[in-house]
Design a protein around this motif. Structure first.
Motif, PDB file in Angstrom:
ATOM      1  N   PHE A   1      25.798  40.401  21.113  1.00  0.00           N
ATOM      2  CA  PHE A   1      26.002  41.792  20.721  1.00  0.00           C
ATOM      3  C   PHE A   1      24.789  42.648  21.046  1.00  0.00           C
ATOM      4  N   VAL A   2      23.603  42.148  20.770  1.00  0.00           N
ATOM      5  CA  VAL A   2      22.401  42.963  20.981  1.00  0.00           C
ATOM      6  C   VAL A   2      22.143  43.213  22.464  1.00  0.00           C
ATOM      7  N   LYS A   3      22.792  42.460  23.339  1.00  0.00           N
ATOM      8  CA  LYS A   3      22.648  42.669  24.773  1.00  0.00           C
ATOM      9  C   LYS A   3      23.600  43.744  25.300  1.00  0.00           C
ATOM     10  N   LEU A   4      24.556  44.153  24.498  1.00  0.00           N
ATOM     11  CA  LEU A   4      25.515  45.168  24.932  1.00  0.00           C
ATOM     12  C   LEU A   4      24.825  46.511  25.110  1.00  0.00           C
ATOM     13  N   PRO A   5      25.327  47.341  26.020  1.00  0.00           N
ATOM     14  CA  PRO A   5      24.779  48.705  26.117  1.00  0.00           C
ATOM     15  C   PRO A   5      25.045  49.482  24.838  1.00  0.00           C
ATOM     16  N   GLU A   6      24.169  50.413  24.535  1.00  0.00           N
ATOM     17  CA  GLU A   6      24.289  51.185  23.299  1.00  0.00           C
ATOM     18  C   GLU A   6      25.619  51.921  23.218  1.00  0.00           C
ATOM     19  N   SER A   7      26.165  52.308  24.350  1.00  0.00           N
ATOM     20  CA  SER A   7      27.442  53.025  24.372  1.00  0.00           C
ATOM     21  C   SER A   7      28.574  52.189  23.800  1.00  0.00           C
ATOM     22  N   LEU A   8      28.435  50.866  23.858  1.00  0.00           N
ATOM     23  CA  LEU A   8      29.424  49.976  23.242  1.00  0.00           C
ATOM     24  C   LEU A   8      29.041  49.647  21.811  1.00  0.00           C
ATOM     25  N   ARG A   9      27.773  49.309  21.588  1.00  0.00           N
ATOM     26  CA  ARG A   9      27.340  48.913  20.240  1.00  0.00           C
ATOM     27  C   ARG A   9      27.647  49.989  19.213  1.00  0.00           C
ATOM     28  N   ARG A  10      27.509  51.246  19.591  1.00  0.00           N
ATOM     29  CA  ARG A  10      27.669  52.324  18.611  1.00  0.00           C
ATOM     30  C   ARG A  10      29.096  52.475  18.119  1.00  0.00           C
ATOM     31  N   ARG A  11      30.039  51.848  18.807  1.00  0.00           N
ATOM     32  CA  ARG A  11      31.439  51.984  18.400  1.00  0.00           C
ATOM     33  C   ARG A  11      32.006  50.733  17.715  1.00  0.00           C
ATOM     34  N   VAL A  12      31.348  49.600  17.826  1.00  0.00           N
ATOM     35  CA  VAL A  12      31.938  48.342  17.366  1.00  0.00           C
ATOM     36  C   VAL A  12      31.789  48.166  15.856  1.00  0.00           C
ATOM     37  N   THR A  13      32.891  47.796  15.226  1.00  0.00           N
ATOM     38  CA  THR A  13      32.884  47.360  13.827  1.00  0.00           C
ATOM     39  C   THR A  13      33.435  45.942  13.767  1.00  0.00           C
ATOM     40  N   PHE A  14      33.130  45.234  12.675  1.00  0.00           N
ATOM     41  CA  PHE A  14      33.575  43.846  12.520  1.00  0.00           C
ATOM     42  C   PHE A  14      34.454  43.700  11.288  1.00  0.00           C
ATOM     43  N   GLU A  15      35.540  42.962  11.461  1.00  0.00           N
ATOM     44  CA  GLU A  15      36.555  42.799  10.419  1.00  0.00           C
ATOM     45  C   GLU A  15      36.640  41.349   9.967  1.00  0.00           C
ATOM     46  N   ASN A  16      36.723  41.133   8.668  1.00  0.00           N
ATOM     47  CA  ASN A  16      36.996  39.788   8.151  1.00  0.00           C
ATOM     48  C   ASN A  16      38.385  39.347   8.588  1.00  0.00           C
ATOM     49  N   ASP A  17      38.542  38.051   8.866  1.00  0.00           N
ATOM     50  CA  ASP A  17      39.845  37.594   9.346  1.00  0.00           C
ATOM     51  C   ASP A  17      40.535  36.688   8.343  1.00  0.00           C
ATOM     52  N   ASP A  18      41.754  36.293   8.661  1.00  0.00           N
ATOM     53  CA  ASP A  18      42.603  35.606   7.689  1.00  0.00           C
ATOM     54  C   ASP A  18      42.475  34.083   7.714  1.00  0.00           C
ATOM     55  N   LYS A  19      41.608  33.542   8.607  1.00  0.00           N
ATOM     56  CA  LYS A  19      41.504  32.086   8.700  1.00  0.00           C
ATOM     57  C   LYS A  19      40.069  31.566   8.712  1.00  0.00           C
ATOM     58  N   THR A  20      39.157  32.281   9.346  1.00  0.00           N
ATOM     59  CA  THR A  20      37.831  31.698   9.570  1.00  0.00           C
ATOM     60  C   THR A  20      36.707  32.453   8.874  1.00  0.00           C
ATOM     61  N   TYR A  21      36.361  33.644   9.356  1.00  0.00           N
ATOM     62  CA  TYR A  21      35.216  34.364   8.800  1.00  0.00           C
ATOM     63  C   TYR A  21      35.651  35.224   7.611  1.00  0.00           C
ATOM     64  N   THR A  22      35.121  34.887   6.455  1.00  0.00           N
ATOM     65  CA  THR A  22      35.472  35.584   5.222  1.00  0.00           C
ATOM     66  C   THR A  22      34.806  36.965   5.180  1.00  0.00           C
ATOM     67  N   LEU A  23      35.149  37.705   4.173  1.00  0.00           N
ATOM     68  CA  LEU A  23      34.527  39.008   3.962  1.00  0.00           C
ATOM     69  C   LEU A  23      33.020  38.872   3.810  1.00  0.00           C
ATOM     70  N   GLU A  24      32.582  37.907   3.034  1.00  0.00           N
ATOM     71  CA  GLU A  24      31.154  37.708   2.805  1.00  0.00           C
ATOM     72  C   GLU A  24      30.428  37.328   4.093  1.00  0.00           C
ATOM     73  N   GLU A  25      31.015  36.442   4.878  1.00  0.00           N
ATOM     74  CA  GLU A  25      30.409  36.032   6.146  1.00  0.00           C
ATOM     75  C   GLU A  25      30.379  37.179   7.150  1.00  0.00           C
ATOM     76  N   THR A  26      31.447  37.961   7.175  1.00  0.00           N
ATOM     77  CA  THR A  26      31.485  39.114   8.072  1.00  0.00           C
ATOM     78  C   THR A  26      30.474  40.165   7.647  1.00  0.00           C
ATOM     79  N   ALA A  27      30.308  40.334   6.341  1.00  0.00           N
ATOM     80  CA  ALA A  27      29.322  41.290   5.833  1.00  0.00           C
ATOM     81  C   ALA A  27      27.909  40.910   6.274  1.00  0.00           C
ATOM     82  N   GLU A  28      27.612  39.621   6.311  1.00  0.00           N
ATOM     83  CA  GLU A  28      26.284  39.184   6.741  1.00  0.00           C
ATOM     84  C   GLU A  28      26.050  39.527   8.213  1.00  0.00           C
ATOM     85  N   VAL A  29      27.085  39.353   9.046  1.00  0.00           N
ATOM     86  CA  VAL A  29      26.980  39.764  10.455  1.00  0.00           C
ATOM     87  C   VAL A  29      26.723  41.267  10.548  1.00  0.00           C
ATOM     88  N   CYS A  30      27.461  42.031   9.776  1.00  0.00           N
ATOM     89  CA  CYS A  30      27.282  43.489   9.788  1.00  0.00           C
ATOM     90  C   CYS A  30      25.896  43.881   9.304  1.00  0.00           C
TER      91      CYS A  30
END
Length: 315
Positions: free
Chosen positions: A171-200
């Motif tokens: 992610f940190v290698k992406l151009p700023e034009s992409l990074r500024r728009r990306v959000t991350f969502e918790n999913d229904d099988k693997t990454y929980t809300l808490e785990e996704t929050a840590e990434v965010c």
């Protein structure tokens, strides 16, 4: 607190209007390149015209939140085709963006589940091309940082910690034009809300809470306990969440035609008590705009809630 409801892609209240008409590579390869390119570009133009009708419909019906189809421009990211979105559709995109801003309609996009930044090199390369395509659409519309591209954290690949670290590195290698728009969502099988929050937290990006996914794949902390972090992660941009209801107990992960408002109401009440000024709620229900209108009617019956427009309420 202002509550705005929106829906995904297609307005069922408009007959025979889809922003997702396709033109497959198989059909493309059966024609001369010149003819095939003209056809692919024309299908994309038709999808943008369908999107314009949907935005007009939203404005007329008081819906100020909408997720654009990711299939607007067929074959735009195919390695053997490649369509310059900005060059081919600049005028149409500017018109759509101008209309959305004029009528206060917040737009977003959500690539499919294969847009992953923590997979193999080939998967990540394809994901970056897909993000560039989505960003080209939103940039072409001249939209601000509230027009986001939402993705999931990704796969586990046998080692969740390593997969998470790979996501962060890519992610940190992406151009700023992409990074500024990306959000991350918790999913229904693997990454929980808490785990996704840590990434965010690490990446400094907004957390897209999906309530239904949290019911399927719960954390040790609840969405209500995460309200403060969710608000902080969005900064000056209004908080946006996803909501859907299970089809039934047997098929719990699948989406229902409509929304059961009970658990959403509990979360929104918590947001109000926490002092959030606004929450944008993307309704991921099978009946799209029809589900939005029913949910708005149900929420509008809660004591203290006032329905201001078709999909806008004040609590």
């Amino acid at each position: 607190m202002l509550i705005r409801l929106g829906f995904v892609s297609i307005a069922l209240g408009i007959w025979g209007n889809t922003p997702s008409s396709t033109f497959t590579y198989k059909l493309f390869s059966q024609r001369s390149r010149e003819e095939a390119m003209a056809r692919a570009i024309a299908v994309g133009r038709g999808n943008l015209q369908a999107t314009r009708r949907i935005l007009y419909y939203n404005a007329a019906h008081g819906i100020r939140l909408h997720r654009l189809s990711s299939s607007l421009i067929p074959l735009a990211t195919h390695p053997d085709v490649g369509i310059d979105v900005a060059a081919e559709y600049g005028e149409e995109l500017r018109e759509l963006g101008d209309f959305a801003r004029k009528h206060g309609i917040r737009l977003s996009m959500h690539p499919n589940q294969y847009t992953l930044l923590n997979g193999s090199d080939a998967v990540v390369a394809a994901a970056i091309q897909d993000l560039k395509y989505h960003a080209a659409i939103l940039d072409g519309m001249g939209l601000g940082d509230d027009a986001i591209i939402n993705i999931h954290v990704g796969g586990v690949y046998g080692d969740k910690a390593a997969a998470t670290e790979r996501l962060i590195e890519n992610f940190v290698k992406l151009p700023e034009s992409l990074r500024r728009r990306v959000t991350f969502e918790n999913d229904d099988k693997t990454y929980t809300l808490e785990e996704t929050a840590e990434v965010c937290r690490v990446l400094g990006r907004p957390l897209m809470l999906d309530l239904h996914h949290d019911w399927c794949n719960p954390s040790s902390v609840t969405p209500l306990e995460m309200i403060a972090f969710i608000q902080q992660s969005w900064g000056e941009v209004p908080v946006k969440i996803h909501v859907s209801s299970p089809r039934d107990e047997k098929d719990f992960r699948a989406h229902h035609d409509y929304i059961d408002p009970e658990q959403l109401t509990a979360f929104l009440r918590g947001c109000r008590e926490a002092g959030l000024p606004q929450v944008d709620v993307m309704v991921e229900a099978k009946l799209k705009d029809l589900a939005v209108f029913q949910l708005a009617e149900q929420l509008g019956k809660i004591r203290g809630v006032k329905r201001l427009d078709g999909g806008v309420l004040q609590w």
